[in-house]
Write a protein that holds these residues in place. Structure first.
Motif, short mmCIF file in Angstrom:
data_model
loop_
_atom_site.label_atom_id
_atom_site.label_comp_id
_atom_site.label_asym_id
_atom_site.label_seq_id
_atom_site.Cartn_x
_atom_site.Cartn_y
_atom_site.Cartn_z
N ILE A 80 -20.68 -11.68 -1.98
CA ILE A 80 -20.92 -10.44 -1.27
C ILE A 80 -22.33 -9.93 -1.57
CG2 ILE A 80 -20.48 -7.92 -1.81
CD1 ILE A 80 -18.22 -9.28 -0.24
N GLY A 138 -25.02 -11.39 -2.03
CA GLY A 138 -25.93 -12.57 -1.31
C GLY A 138 -25.84 -11.93 0.22
N ALA A 139 -24.51 -12.08 0.89
CA ALA A 139 -24.55 -11.43 2.03
C ALA A 139 -25.10 -10.09 2.32
CB ALA A 139 -23.00 -11.44 2.35
N LEU A 140 -25.18 -9.11 1.59
CA LEU A 140 -25.46 -7.86 1.82
C LEU A 140 -26.95 -7.82 1.54
CD1 LEU A 140 -22.75 -5.35 0.06
CD2 LEU A 140 -23.20 -5.87 2.41
N THR A 141 -27.64 -8.45 0.67
CA THR A 141 -29.18 -8.45 0.28
C THR A 141 -29.85 -9.38 0.90
OG1 THR A 141 -28.72 -9.49 -1.58
CG2 THR A 141 -28.46 -7.37 -1.93
N ARG A 142 -29.45 -10.52 1.18
CA ARG A 142 -30.42 -11.58 1.61
C ARG A 142 -31.06 -10.94 2.96
NH1 ARG A 142 -31.52 -15.34 -1.86
NH2 ARG A 142 -32.61 -16.55 -0.28
N ARG A 143 -32.16 -11.30 3.13
CA ARG A 143 -32.73 -10.93 4.70
C ARG A 143 -32.56 -12.17 5.59
NH1 ARG A 143 -38.38 -9.85 3.80
NH2 ARG A 143 -38.43 -9.23 5.87
N ILE A 161 -27.63 -15.77 4.08
CA ILE A 161 -26.13 -15.16 4.40
C ILE A 161 -25.27 -15.95 4.68
CG2 ILE A 161 -25.06 -13.32 5.89
CD1 ILE A 161 -27.78 -12.08 6.39
N GLN A 196 -25.69 -6.36 8.20
CA GLN A 196 -25.29 -6.30 6.73
C GLN A 196 -24.81 -4.93 6.34
OE1 GLN A 196 -29.26 -7.91 5.94
NE2 GLN A 196 -28.18 -9.47 4.67
N LEU A 243 -21.29 -4.81 6.91
CA LEU A 243 -20.72 -5.68 6.01
C LEU A 243 -20.31 -4.93 4.64
CD1 LEU A 243 -19.37 -8.23 5.36
CD2 LEU A 243 -21.78 -9.00 4.47
N VAL A 288 -16.99 -3.80 3.13
CA VAL A 288 -16.62 -4.28 1.56
C VAL A 288 -16.20 -2.98 0.92
CG1 VAL A 288 -17.76 -4.83 -0.60
CG2 VAL A 288 -18.18 -6.12 1.40
#
Lengths: 110, 597
Positions: free
Chosen positions: A19, A21-26, A31, B577, B580, B584
């Motif tokens: 989660i 990673g998915a939220l923060t990776r650009r 992602i 994001q 997402l 969450v």
């Protein structure tokens, strides 16, 4: 025997890492990898619960077939398919925008 | 043979042709208008002949059924209508001829003749209509043409304003007319003039209806208190002032009262109203005319005054006196206006203080102008003398001493201001640089013809009067009215030609009165303050109510929606994001709720 809690903690760690990673990776590929982590956290849970169901700590009846493992296999297969679609999309977006950074992808906004 | 209903059709045909292809006809449009007018005149003569042989009113068939009662396309053929037909078509013909000269270089030449043809058609239709509904159609038609022609030079703001003023002011009267007409219908069930002798109904309601109908006549005939439009209407071309605003249309109000005379006669209060309004208008307008300096406006106030005199004549019970004066007035007032037009055409100004000494330069115009003025002043044997005399006589014989005095005083003032006009314009020395020249024959010939009638038309009425023998003491009355007229002329002579000191100093001593008269009793100003301003304020109020409240509500709904959507739009960032993250959090909240943490 490794207690169930350890599996749960591992999968929870993997899930949170996914989660995060998915939220923060650009990077879009990052992602995609993070999503794989999330799915695999779920796989660990499925397999672990299949193994521990029906044992002495009162978690209900033991399954007659290894359905958890089968589920995990399905998830792996579908995750592979999803990754294919995701990668295809990423390539298409890259060709269009010459970038993999998600901030650049806001065609649906205005 | 019924041919009366063809009379208005000829000018109407000229209107249709002129309005569509008049520009291509050029001068032909004028010949067409004159030609159709002559046809109407010949037709009117034929109708007159037919009337003498016993032909009477007829109907062209049923038009409407109102509450089961038929309303006909009725045509009246009686002496009053025939007189009006002859006046309108005869004077109209000569004024149209005169217009060819007066309007010769106007860019909207054919448009002018189209409008004037439409006016002729409406006016001729008006006097032929045998019921209120049909009359109302033509009544509005002449009003519309009057508006078109007052504002004919609409590039001039004053003309455009005068047109609107005329239209709105007469509209006030017309509203009364419409209400009165409907009141009469709902009380008695008839619109037909021929039923007026046998009207049955509650007295107060019928009186009210008659007075309301008279309100229409007040508006059209420019009587007090709706007279304010007529002087301003002088912004139009002078032949229009002659035809519409002196000879014919303004007489439609008098015609209406004469046509409904049985109704008025049966209700003394209504008749009294007619007489009093007429008297007030006659005296008031005459006093204003004494001090006014615009040649056309003096004649316009004179018209109001003379129309008032006709109303007074009708109001004291003299149907024939009022209509007789209508006829003679049509001739000499049309003549006077055409002469004024000829003078304006020659010198290019309207202020009589700057004129003078025109007699030697414009012989024909001057002689005819003098004849018209003498006729209006009521000097025997010119036309105005006979008809005015009859009004005076009727007022006296029917025991209305106050109204008689008003009429007599009006006569005195009339002869005074006409003499003043003549002396200032035609005699003395020129008071400014004037390059006057006589007008072309196309303008002077109508003047000569009309002046013959202005001089002689009175004799039509006078032998009739002798024959009936209904008027006693008429010799005394004739003498009195002649004396009064000559007194007015003499006074003007002393003041304006001999320039005697005594009357001059007398005039100087009443400056306040002169100021009051020069400002037309401040009636325009009073209307401005009492009516126009509050109505404008009401309009502005309702306009801002519409803009702020009604539009504000509609715009407010839109604005609120736009604001809310603007806020909500920010949630749609387009960044996956963010979605997402929300998802969450949503799932976490859901789990917490399910586990009752």
């Amino acid at each position: 025997m490794i207690p169930l809690e350890h599996f749960c903690l591992l999968s929870a760690f993997l899930f949170c890492a996914g989660i995060y990673g998915a939220l923060t990776r650009r990077n879009a590929i990052g992602i995609l990898i993070s999503i794989e982590l999330i799915l695999n956290a779920a796989n660990i849970n499925l397999v672990a619960f299949n193994k521990y169901l029906g044992t002495n700590d009162g978690l209900g009846q033991a399954p007659t077939v290894p359905s958890g493992q089968v589920f995990a296999l399905f998830v792996v297969a579908i995750a592979a398919a999803a990754s294919v679609v995701g990668l295809v999309l990423i390539i298409a977006i890259y060709r269009h925008a010459k970038s993999l950074f998600t901030e650049g992808f806001h065609l649906m906004k205005e | 043979m019924h041919i009366a209903h063809y009379i208005p059709l000829f000018p109407f045909l000229a209107f249709v042709i002129n309005i569509f292809v008049g520009r291509r006809l050029k001068i032909g449009s004028a010949y067409l208008a004159v030609g159709t007018c002559v046809l109407s005149f010949l037709c009117s003569l034929k109708v007159w002949q037919g009337f003498l042989q016993g032909e009477r009113s007829y109907s062209l068939g049923t038009w409407l059924l109102i509450q089961g009662k038929p309303l006909d396309f009725g045509i009246i053929v009686d002496p009053l209508t025939i007189m009006m037909l002859l006046i309108v078509s005869f004077i109209g013909t000569f004024i149209l001829i005169y217009s060819i000269g007066y309007m010769h270089d106007d860019p909207r030449f054919s448009r002018y003749f189209a409008y004037i043809s439409l006016f002729m058609a409406s006016m001729l239709g008006l006097v032929l209509a045998d019921n209120f509904i049909l009359l109302l159609i033509f009544w509005e038609g002449v009003g519309l043409c009057s508006y078109f022609l007052i504002a004919f030079w609409h590039e001039r703001p004053a003309a455009a304003k005068a047109g609107i003023k005329a239209f709105v002011t007469t509209r006030i009267g017309d509203t009364g007319f419409l209400v009165g007409m409907l009141l009469l219908f709902f009380t008695t069930g008839t619109f037909h003039f021929s039923d007026f002798q046998f009207l049955r109904g509650p007295e107060p309601v019928l009186t009210l209806a008659a007075i309301l109908i008279f309100a229409g006549a007040i508006g059209k005939s420019a009587q007090f208190p709706l007279h304010v439009w007529l002087p301003d209407a002088m912004e139009g071309p002078t032949p229009i002032s002659a035809l519409i605003h002196a000879a014919t249309m303004v007489a439609a109000g008098v015609y209406l009262v004469a046509r409904c005379f049985p109704l008025f006669a049966a209700h003394p209060a209504a008749l009294q109203t007619v007489a009093v309004i007429g008297g007030i208008s006659a005296l008031m307008a005459a006093t204003i005319a004494v001090v006014n300096n615009d040649i056309k406006r003096v004649l316009a106030y004179s018209t109001i005054s003379q129309l008032g005199l006709m109303m007074l004549g009708l109001g004291v019970g003299g149907l024939s006196a009022g209509t007789f004066h209508l006829m003679t007035h049509a001739f000499f007032k049309a003549l006077l206006f055409l002469c004024a037009g000829s003078i304006i055409h020659a010198v290019g100004i309207q202020d009589i203080r700057q004129m003078g000494g025109l007699f030697s330069k414009m012989k024909v115009t001057s002689v005819t102008f003098c004849i018209g003025a003498l006729a209006l002043a009521g000097v025997p044997p010119f036309a105005g003398f006979w008809s005015k005399d009859e009004i005076l006589l009727t007022a006296w014989n029917n025991h209305h001493p106050v109204l008689f005095a008003v009429a007599l005083l009006t006569s005195l003032l009339t002869s005074f201001y006409m003499a003043r006009l003549i002396f200032l314009v035609l005699f003395g020395k020129p008071r400014s640089e004037l390059h006057a020249h006589e007008s072309p024959a196309v303008m002077t010939i109508p003047l000569v013809v009309l002046s013959v009638f202005a001089a002689l038309a009175g004799f039509i009425g006078s032998p009739l009067k002798e024959a009936t023998g209904a008027y006693e003491g008429s010799q005394v009355m004739m003498l009195a009215s002649t004396m009064v007229s000559l007194t007015g002329l003499g006074l003007a002579y002393l003041i304006y030609i001999r320039q005697m000191a005594l009357p001059q100093s007398l005039l100087m001593s009443c400056q306040g009165l002169k100021q009051l008269l020069l400002n037309k009793y401040y009636i325009d100003e009073i209307y401005e303050v009492v009516l126009v301003k509050p109505i404008l304020r009401l309009c502005q109020g309702s306009f801002s109510f519409d803009m702020k409240i009604v539009d504000g509500l509609v715009n407010g709904v839109a604005n609120v929606t736009q604001f809310c959507s603007g806020v909500l739009r920010r949630t749609q960032t387009g960044l996956v994001q963010n979605y997402l993250l929300v998802q969450v959090f949503g799932v976490v909240l859901l789990i917490m709720w399910l586990l009752k943490i």
